[in-house]
Structures are given as C-alpha cells and as structure tokens.
Scaffold this motif. Structure first.
Motif, PDB file in Angstrom:
ATOM      1  N   LEU A 101       4.658   4.197   4.256  1.00 33.49           N
ATOM      2  CA  LEU A 101       3.905   3.006   3.892  1.00 33.49           C
ATOM      3  C   LEU A 101       3.842   2.793   2.391  1.00 33.49           C
ATOM      4  O   LEU A 101       4.028   3.715   1.609  1.00 33.49           O
ATOM      5  N   GLY A 102       3.629   1.538   2.033  1.00 35.91           N
ATOM      6  CA  GLY A 102       3.381   1.166   0.649  1.00 35.91           C
ATOM      7  C   GLY A 102       2.209   0.203   0.632  1.00 35.91           C
ATOM      8  O   GLY A 102       1.796  -0.280   1.693  1.00 35.91           O
ATOM      9  N   THR A 103       1.638  -0.047  -0.554  1.00 34.70           N
ATOM     10  CA  THR A 103       0.491  -0.956  -0.599  1.00 34.70           C
ATOM     11  C   THR A 103       0.593  -1.941  -1.769  1.00 34.70           C
ATOM     12  O   THR A 103       1.205  -1.647  -2.795  1.00 34.70           O
ATOM     13  N   VAL A 104       0.005  -3.097  -1.544  1.00 31.69           N
ATOM     14  CA  VAL A 104      -0.269  -4.046  -2.632  1.00 31.69           C
ATOM     15  C   VAL A 104      -1.779  -4.199  -2.649  1.00 31.69           C
ATOM     16  O   VAL A 104      -2.370  -4.770  -1.728  1.00 31.69           O
TER      17      VAL A 104
ATOM     18  N   LEU B 131       3.927   5.573  -0.384  1.00 30.11           N
ATOM     19  CA  LEU B 131       5.082   5.861  -1.237  1.00 30.11           C
ATOM     20  C   LEU B 131       4.873   5.223  -2.595  1.00 30.11           C
ATOM     21  O   LEU B 131       5.265   5.768  -3.627  1.00 30.11           O
ATOM     22  N   PHE B 132       4.308   4.019  -2.564  1.00 28.42           N
ATOM     23  CA  PHE B 132       4.029   3.303  -3.817  1.00 28.42           C
ATOM     24  C   PHE B 132       2.801   2.442  -3.613  1.00 28.42           C
ATOM     25  O   PHE B 132       2.448   2.096  -2.474  1.00 28.42           O
ATOM     26  N   SER B 133       2.157   2.105  -4.719  1.00 29.24           N
ATOM     27  CA  SER B 133       1.086   1.113  -4.687  1.00 29.24           C
ATOM     28  C   SER B 133       1.253   0.199  -5.881  1.00 29.24           C
ATOM     29  O   SER B 133       1.460   0.662  -7.011  1.00 29.24           O
TER      30      SER B 133
ATOM     31  N   GLU C  19      -5.392   3.524  -2.392  1.00 26.98           N
ATOM     32  CA  GLU C  19      -4.029   3.249  -2.840  1.00 26.98           C
ATOM     33  C   GLU C  19      -3.368   4.469  -3.480  1.00 26.98           C
ATOM     34  O   GLU C  19      -2.141   4.495  -3.632  1.00 26.98           O
ATOM     35  N   MET C  20      -4.152   5.466  -3.876  1.00 31.04           N
ATOM     36  CA  MET C  20      -3.547   6.644  -4.507  1.00 31.04           C
ATOM     37  C   MET C  20      -4.106   7.945  -3.945  1.00 31.04           C
ATOM     38  O   MET C  20      -4.216   8.943  -4.651  1.00 31.04           O
TER      39      MET C  20
END
Lengths: 384, 384
Positions: free
Chosen positions: B130-133, B168-170, B142-143
């Motif tokens: 997963l990733g987030t905005v 994986l990223f935010s 988010e972290m």
C-alpha cells in the motif's frame, strides 16, 4: 520548508547484547567479508563477540582500513571480495571502516574504474549488501548512505552517496564504546556537533520543528560531554551519546531546510593535506566560518545563542561573538586544539587550499554556494 | 535508555506537487484499489490530482471509509479486493482511511477470520502493498505500522500493528490540507500533541535526547496552533504542522523509553461507546490522567512545566497543576470541548467503561501497567 523525499531503510538494533542478534540479520548462506580497522576490536572483545555470533558462517577477514579510509587499501579489499565471491560485507568499526566498506560495496560490482565513483560521481546501479557493528559514535555513517574516501597519492578526500549503500542493519551497543580512548570520544562529540550545525546554522528557513530537533541534539551533546570524557564510562551517558550521534546524521534534521556543509568541505582539505583528524578540522574551521558568514547567518546565530547557550543579554553583535566563542570553548573542553598553528599548519597550506578552490570550475561552498576561494582564505587565515 | 529495534521503511514525498510523482511509486502493472472516505477528496481536487497522476493504471475505487473505520465496511472492501485480484492499495485520506486500508491490506491474504487480527492479535504473514496520499495531518499512520479499527456491532475499537502494513510511500502535500474544516485541524493538533505526551510523559528514563525531541514537537505544535486555526491557511504553517504530526508518531521519539498510551486506551472506549472524535476523547482524558498519575509522573511533569510552558515560579504542586491546566487550555483554544458533560456523557458511560476494565483478564494501562479500573474511574469521574 522545502520539498523533500526521504527514505531510510536502515534497521537499528540498539542496546546491550545486540551483537548476539547478528545471526538473525546476516543471511545464513552468505559469503561474508568482515571488515575492520587497526585492530582495536581484538582488544575490546568486539571481534570475539562477532565471531561467536556468526559461528557456522563462511567468513573472510579484511583488516587494516585506516582512519580516513584510503582508496588504495579499499581497492585491495575489492580485489579479494571479487576473487572470493563475497556477497555480504560486515563492517565492524567506526565511521572510517563503515565509509570504506560502503565504497567496497559499490566498487565490487562496478563496471569500469571505481575511482570514477568518487572523482566523477559515476552512477552506482548495484552494491554488495552490508551491515555494521558500530564501535565509535561520531559519523552517523551507520544510518546513512554517505561515504568519504581519501586518495593518498592525489591527496584528495572525496565523497559519494547512493541508496544502494545504506546498511541493511546497524548494531549499536553502547558498551562497546567503553574502551575508546578519550581522543576518539572527543572527536565523536565534535563531529556529531558539527554535523548538526551544518544542517541548522544557515539562512533562516521557516522550519521551527527542524530547528528545535537540531537544537535538541546540540544541547544534549553539550550536556553529555563532561561525563563522556571521564575515565570511567557510564552506560546511560554512552547510550545517549551513541544515539545522538546517529540522529545527527541520519538525514532527518536536514529535511526541508538549507544545508551548509562548507566546514566539511574545507576541513576535508586539511585532512587530505595534513592528516589532521576529521573532527579536529571541523573544530578548527567552524568558528572562522561562523564569523566570516555571520551576516548571512545572523538570524540563526542569534537563535542559537539564545536557545543553545542561553544568551539573552548584550547587543546582537555581542551575543553572536559570545556564542561562537562558547562553541570553540566547548570544542577545546574536549581536549581538541582548535587553531591551525597548534597543528603546525601555516600559510603554505592555506595557500594550497585556496588554490584548489580557485581552479576553474571549483565548487563554491555553503548553503547559498557563495563561499568562494576569497572567503575560504579569510576563514582559514582567521584560524591560524 | 532501554534496548530497542527500529526500522521504518516508509518513503516520504513531502511538499507542493508531490502527488504528480505517484506514477514513479505505484508499479505500472498494478491492479490498484483507491480507498477514500466521505468524499471530501472530490471537493478539494485531490481525487482529480490522483487520477490525473495515475492515467493508464487499472484502478478500482472503494469510498465511504468512515472516521473510526468500521470492520464491517472494511470487510466489504476485502471482498472486492479479493474478487478483483487487487495487488496495490492507495489510501487517499486521513488516519481513518489509512488505518482502514492497512486492515484491508492485512485481511486480503489472511487465512481464517480477519476479525482475529484485531481481537486475538492473530499473526500476519503477508499483506497487500500500500501507499498513501495524506489529506489530514493527525494520526501519523502515514509513517507507521499501526491501525485502529472499530467493530460497530460489538462497540469495540481495537488496534493491530505489523511491519507488513508500513506504507511503501506516503505523499505529504501541505496544500491539500487547505480545505480542511477547522474542527479537523483542531483534532489533528490535539491528536499529535497527545501522541507525543504518550511517549514522553512517563516515569523518568535517562533519555535526554528523546525528551528534547518530544518537547520540540510539543512546543512547535503550540506555536503553530493559532495560525493553523485561522480562516486563511499559510503554506509554511501547514507544512510544519504536517511534518510535526508525522514525526509525533513515526516511532522515533518513543525509542528506548517507557510508553504510556493509557489516554488512548481510555479514549478508544469513549469513541466506541459514544462516537466522540478520537482527538476529543484524548483532550478529555489526558488532564484527568495526569492528575491521577501525578506522583508517578512527577519528575517529568516538572520538566514539562519548565521546558514546554516556561513555568519556573511557585511550588512543585503549583507548577504541576498549572502545566496540566495550560495543557487543557491549549486543547480548548482549538475549540475542542474537554469535559464529558459537554458531550452529554455521564456516569452511566463511566460505569460501562469501568466494567470493561474490571473483567477478568482485562488489560491494565500505563507505562507501568498499574492503571486499573479504579484509577480509570477516578480519571473519568474527574472529567465530568
């Protein structure tokens, strides 16, 4: 705050006895090269702990990595690693061993002349996996992707960075620092302090959280120093020192803010030409740099004076001069000599350094790229 | 300092325009499920930015994840994700959407009843990537690798954590927070503040750096609050708020020190039973908890009073009471009501919560595990 991208994958294993976890971290089938420095790990028991933890592993040793690790030495390790099909590097030591091991990691699979990695910023597309057992809190190399290597023949000290050379893990056991000589503890304190200053003491940048995080590390280092330098080490003191020095250069406090790094740029030349300890060069250069650049850094210097040194009385000029003096006093309180003349370095060396920064295409330093050969001369002359 | 192991692999892309980088982060061939909440992303343009950045991708949408995301809703998403062979989840929203998406990520490949992940701490061996905005700075989800989910039918709010659900990223673009209603900005400020307090306001722990890092976030949140709550948002203010709230719960400040989390433990019950906003429950509980636990937390309360609130005058008792009052005043200054009676919650609810913590085998809360049903009653009664 400026835009930034940050990812730091290093796994930190912190505390007493963590070396025992090595076998969970190093792949069982790995062909390991254990890298180390001058042999202090044999005296302080760290070598024994590591070998004990890695019983049953295929291990080759490569010792003798110098302080300010030399390209020439590291290339010997590269040759061995290639010949032995090494696929895991375990650096056991301080920043020099770790930096050197990062270079080995990048150079082993590199096609072409590995010197290009340092001299031309050649792109790294792969690296041998590495882990570290840190023995000297100072450089932060255990939790970042940077490396600095010295070419002895050319008298050049050059850096490279690549996400491929982040350690997979770093083991930070404060007890392994008990046997460090006072000189190395002092170097670590000053190195960590200046790492923070490089990321903090700049033009102002609308980043109040980052400012305070940086000030937190500075204040903690100042507070820890007297006990860190005492004969008998204390666990809590060493633990906080170790973590402070990692946090000083794992990238976090430099996110979204201007970074200076001119003190390092100038200091590296002093090491390359005279072999002065890295941290000592920083202690020499920083006070001069702060005075020469004080207009540009005025707002931050006043903030530093107030928040780190509790200076609220006197004129702005007085507070600025006082906080610079207190910074130098702090360095000297660790036993480090902060004047060039105290290291038998004179105008000849200054001229050589200024010449290097006067060459066509030479880098300009500082957060605004405006520290040129003239300013570097002013800085160094003020430090004789 | 206590031993710790830390690894946080989340890649943070911070700043203006970073949503445009989505296509570098989401694998091209992925079958993506885009998850979101009540639809604010349609009004503020974030949905459009995300869809624009992911042109050409295979995307399925799952909206309607509630604040305090519900197990029942998330299980619908799990069914869709399984049916559609989804292999990437992109959470666009605040902490509830991200927490909910982490649960979906863990539940999709889970063999057995996913409710066990929450109710029995069943072990997770895999998760959909997963990733987030992030659209709302508050929870730090988010972290980190934590998630809190509510079971509406059972009126229970339960947490799980797993390294498999680290994003994986935010993407943290402060501009997307401009359209947040004041109530959500207030919730974010208080949530972040209490996250720090849970990791800081404990028995003393010989961790001066961690203490100062925590105090840095607290002071910054207090400083940012007035402008954050103004009608017209300011980029620098929102950027620092966003980063402060991420740093409050990415694990760093809690390393090597005792953690409390009792305010959350009690607050979750108020949300489960009455649907009170998470942050509001924290603002209600914390002042009571600090008073009831003040002997245990005395040294830290005095440090907090001095360093965060500049209280140096008066007796110890006076300084402690004053810093607790200032903490509550700070919460109220954001518009949050900090008394149970202001939310029409009375003794019946207190009795129900106390009953839950009186059951055989019920958890005891706090950094020493000594906050039992009796203390919880004292805390809640003091907050009517």
């Amino acid at each position: 705050m400026k835009n930034f991208i940050y990812q730091n994958p290093v796994k930190i294993l912190f505390g007493k006895g963590q070396i025992g976890r090595l076998q969970n971290e190093v792949p069982k089938e790995a062909r390991v090269m254990l890298t180390y420095g001058g042999g202090s790990i044999f005296k302080n028991g760290v070598y024994h702990q590591v070998i004990e933890a890695l019983k049953g592993y295929h291990i080759i040793e490569f010792g003798g990595i110098e302080p300010n690790p030399r390209f020439e030495t590291l290339m010997k390790a590269v040759a061995v690693a290639r010949a032995e099909n090494i696929d895991f590097l375990l650096a056991v030591g301080g920043g020099s061993v770790i930096d050197g091991t990062k270079f080995i990691a990048a150079a082993v699979p590199f096609e072409g002349d590995p010197w290009d990695i340092l001299s031309k910023g050649a792109r790294i597309k792969d690296a041998v996996k590495l882990g570290t057992v840190l023995t000297l809190p100072a450089t932060g190399s255990e939790m970042n992707s940077n490396s600095v290597v010295t070419n002895e023949r050319l008298q050049r000290k050059l850096a490279f960075a690549s996400p491929y050379v982040y350690p997979l893990f770093s083991i930070l056991d404060p007890e392994v620092t008990y046997s460090l000589p006072k000189r190395q503890v002092a170097n670590g304190l000053v190195d960590s302090f200046v790492h923070v200053m490089e990321q903090y003491m700049t033009i102002p940048s609308d980043a109040p959280l980052n400012d305070r995080l940086a000030e937190s590390i500075l204040k903690t280092l100042i507070e820890l120093a007297p006990d860190a330098l005492k004969e008998i080490p204390d666990y809590e003191n060493r633990a906080n020192l170790m973590w402070s020095s990692t946090m000083a250069l794992n990238g976090l406090i430099g996110l979204g803010v201007p970074n200076d790094w001119a003190t390092h740029g100038i200091g590296h030349e002093l090491t390359a030409l005279h072999g002065i300890d890295h941290a000592v060069t920083l202690a020499i250069v920083l006070p001069g740099l702060l005075r020469v650049m004080k207009e540009q850094k005025r707002i931050k210097l006043l903030q530093y004076a107030e928040r780190v040194w509790n200076l609220t009385e006197g004129s702005e000029e007085e507070r600025i001069e006082k906080c610079i003096q207190l910074t130098e006093d702090f360095f000297r309180s660790t036993g480090i000599l902060t004047r060039l003349s105290e290291h038998n370095v004179g105008f000849e060396t200054i001229d050589e350094i200024v010449k290097r920064f006067s060459l066509p295409g030479a880098r300009r330093l500082g957060e605004l790229g405006n520290i040129d050969a003239d300013k570097i001369k002013q800085i160094l002359v003020s430090r004789v």
